[in-house]
Design a protein around this motif. Structure first.
Motif, mmCIF file in Angstrom:
data_model
loop_
_atom_site.group_PDB
_atom_site.id
_atom_site.type_symbol
_atom_site.label_atom_id
_atom_site.label_comp_id
_atom_site.label_asym_id
_atom_site.label_seq_id
_atom_site.Cartn_x
_atom_site.Cartn_y
_atom_site.Cartn_z
ATOM 1 N N ALA A 33 0.856 -1.180 0.000
ATOM 2 C CA ALA A 33 0.000 0.000 0.000
ATOM 3 C C ALA A 33 0.897 1.236 0.000
ATOM 4 O O ALA A 33 1.885 1.294 0.739
ATOM 5 C CB ALA A 33 -0.891 0.008 1.233
ATOM 6 N N ASN B 167 -7.972 4.064 4.846
ATOM 7 C CA ASN B 167 -7.963 2.798 4.120
ATOM 8 C C ASN B 167 -7.045 2.904 2.905
ATOM 9 O O ASN B 167 -7.100 3.891 2.165
ATOM 10 C CB ASN B 167 -9.381 2.449 3.650
ATOM 11 C CG ASN B 167 -10.334 2.314 4.812
ATOM 12 O OD1 ASN B 167 -10.011 1.692 5.817
ATOM 13 N ND2 ASN B 167 -11.503 2.911 4.690
ATOM 14 N N ALA B 168 -6.236 1.884 2.707
ATOM 15 C CA ALA B 168 -5.336 1.871 1.556
ATOM 16 C C ALA B 168 -6.149 1.880 0.272
ATOM 17 O O ALA B 168 -7.088 1.102 0.131
ATOM 18 C CB ALA B 168 -4.427 0.651 1.603
ATOM 19 N N ASP B 169 -5.797 2.781 -0.642
ATOM 20 C CA ASP B 169 -6.534 2.843 -1.909
ATOM 21 C C ASP B 169 -5.621 2.778 -3.129
ATOM 22 O O ASP B 169 -6.061 2.973 -4.246
ATOM 23 C CB ASP B 169 -7.440 4.077 -1.964
ATOM 24 C CG ASP B 169 -6.681 5.386 -1.860
ATOM 25 O OD1 ASP B 169 -5.435 5.379 -1.843
ATOM 26 O OD2 ASP B 169 -7.344 6.439 -1.802
ATOM 27 N N SER B 170 -4.338 2.487 -2.898
ATOM 28 C CA SER B 170 -3.410 2.300 -4.010
ATOM 29 C C SER B 170 -2.319 1.326 -3.575
ATOM 30 O O SER B 170 -1.713 1.500 -2.517
ATOM 31 C CB SER B 170 -2.804 3.631 -4.431
ATOM 32 O OG SER B 170 -1.971 3.459 -5.544
ATOM 33 N N HIS C 111 -0.798 4.540 -0.707
ATOM 34 C CA HIS C 111 -1.661 5.713 -0.561
ATOM 35 C C HIS C 111 -2.888 5.307 0.238
ATOM 36 O O HIS C 111 -3.360 4.177 0.123
ATOM 37 C CB HIS C 111 -2.074 6.249 -1.941
ATOM 38 C CG HIS C 111 -2.748 7.575 -1.866
ATOM 39 N ND1 HIS C 111 -4.106 7.698 -1.743
ATOM 40 C CD2 HIS C 111 -2.237 8.823 -1.875
ATOM 41 C CE1 HIS C 111 -4.414 8.989 -1.679
ATOM 42 N NE2 HIS C 111 -3.295 9.689 -1.757
ATOM 43 N N TRP C 112 -3.388 6.236 1.050
ATOM 44 C CA TRP C 112 -4.534 5.978 1.895
ATOM 45 C C TRP C 112 -5.551 7.091 1.720
ATOM 46 O O TRP C 112 -5.193 8.250 1.510
ATOM 47 C CB TRP C 112 -4.098 5.914 3.367
ATOM 48 C CG TRP C 112 -3.269 4.709 3.647
ATOM 49 C CD1 TRP C 112 -3.696 3.544 4.206
ATOM 50 C CD2 TRP C 112 -1.870 4.515 3.374
ATOM 51 N NE1 TRP C 112 -2.663 2.636 4.290
ATOM 52 C CE2 TRP C 112 -1.526 3.221 3.789
ATOM 53 C CE3 TRP C 112 -0.879 5.306 2.820
ATOM 54 C CZ2 TRP C 112 -0.248 2.701 3.665
ATOM 55 C CZ3 TRP C 112 0.392 4.795 2.704
ATOM 56 C CH2 TRP C 112 0.708 3.500 3.113
ATOM 57 N N ASN C 113 -6.834 6.741 1.800
ATOM 58 C CA ASN C 113 -7.876 7.759 1.707
ATOM 59 C C ASN C 113 -8.051 8.445 3.068
ATOM 60 O O ASN C 113 -7.365 8.098 4.028
ATOM 61 C CB ASN C 113 -9.192 7.157 1.188
ATOM 62 C CG ASN C 113 -9.766 6.092 2.103
ATOM 63 O OD1 ASN C 113 -9.491 6.034 3.297
ATOM 64 N ND2 ASN C 113 -10.579 5.220 1.534
#
Length: 130
Positions: free
Chosen positions: A38, A46-49, A40-42
């Motif tokens: 992971a 939550n990991a989003d990338s 990137h996180w929102n």
């Protein structure tokens, strides 16, 4: 200029130390890190990338090198170099936290990153106002 400001004004030195630390840490942790990491996180944390491990390890040092080159090309003044050094140190902290999250530690990466970024802006403004 006080000693911390003198050090931060030596942006190429800071960049070299940050790149060396990032690469050393990435190499030391390579075997323990997952194949997909992971990066990137929102806002909810939550990991989003997710990317492959080599990309996750090498991207941040590449960003720091690119930043350093930009400071040289643009003939940045002392204040800009100090702000750039602070940004590079922030990137080091973010990468360390990302490694921690990917190793399974419960790191509240979003609030810590926001707090560090806010602190960096405050310090940068303080340096610029002096």
């Amino acid at each position: 200029m006080n000693p911390p400001a003198r050090f931060l004004a030596r942006q190429k030195t800071v960049a070299g130390l940050v790149v060396a630390a990032l690469l050393a840490l990435g190499i030391a942790l390579y075997g323990a890190l997952p194949d997909q990491m992971a990066i990137h996180w929102n806002a909810a944390g939550n990991a989003d990338s997710v990317v492959g491990k080599p990309i996750a390890i090498l991207t941040m040092p590449a960003v720091v090198v690119f930043m350093s080159l930009l400071f040289e090309i643009t003939d940045a003044d002392v204040g800009e170099r100090i702000v750039g050094s602070l940004a590079m140190l922030l990137l080091l902290a973010v990468q360390v936290m990302a490694f921690g999250v990917n190793l399974g530690y419960n790191v509240p990466i979003v609030p810590i990153t926001l707090a560090l970024a806010g602190g960096m802006v405050a310090v940068a403004v303080w340096f610029e106002m002096r």
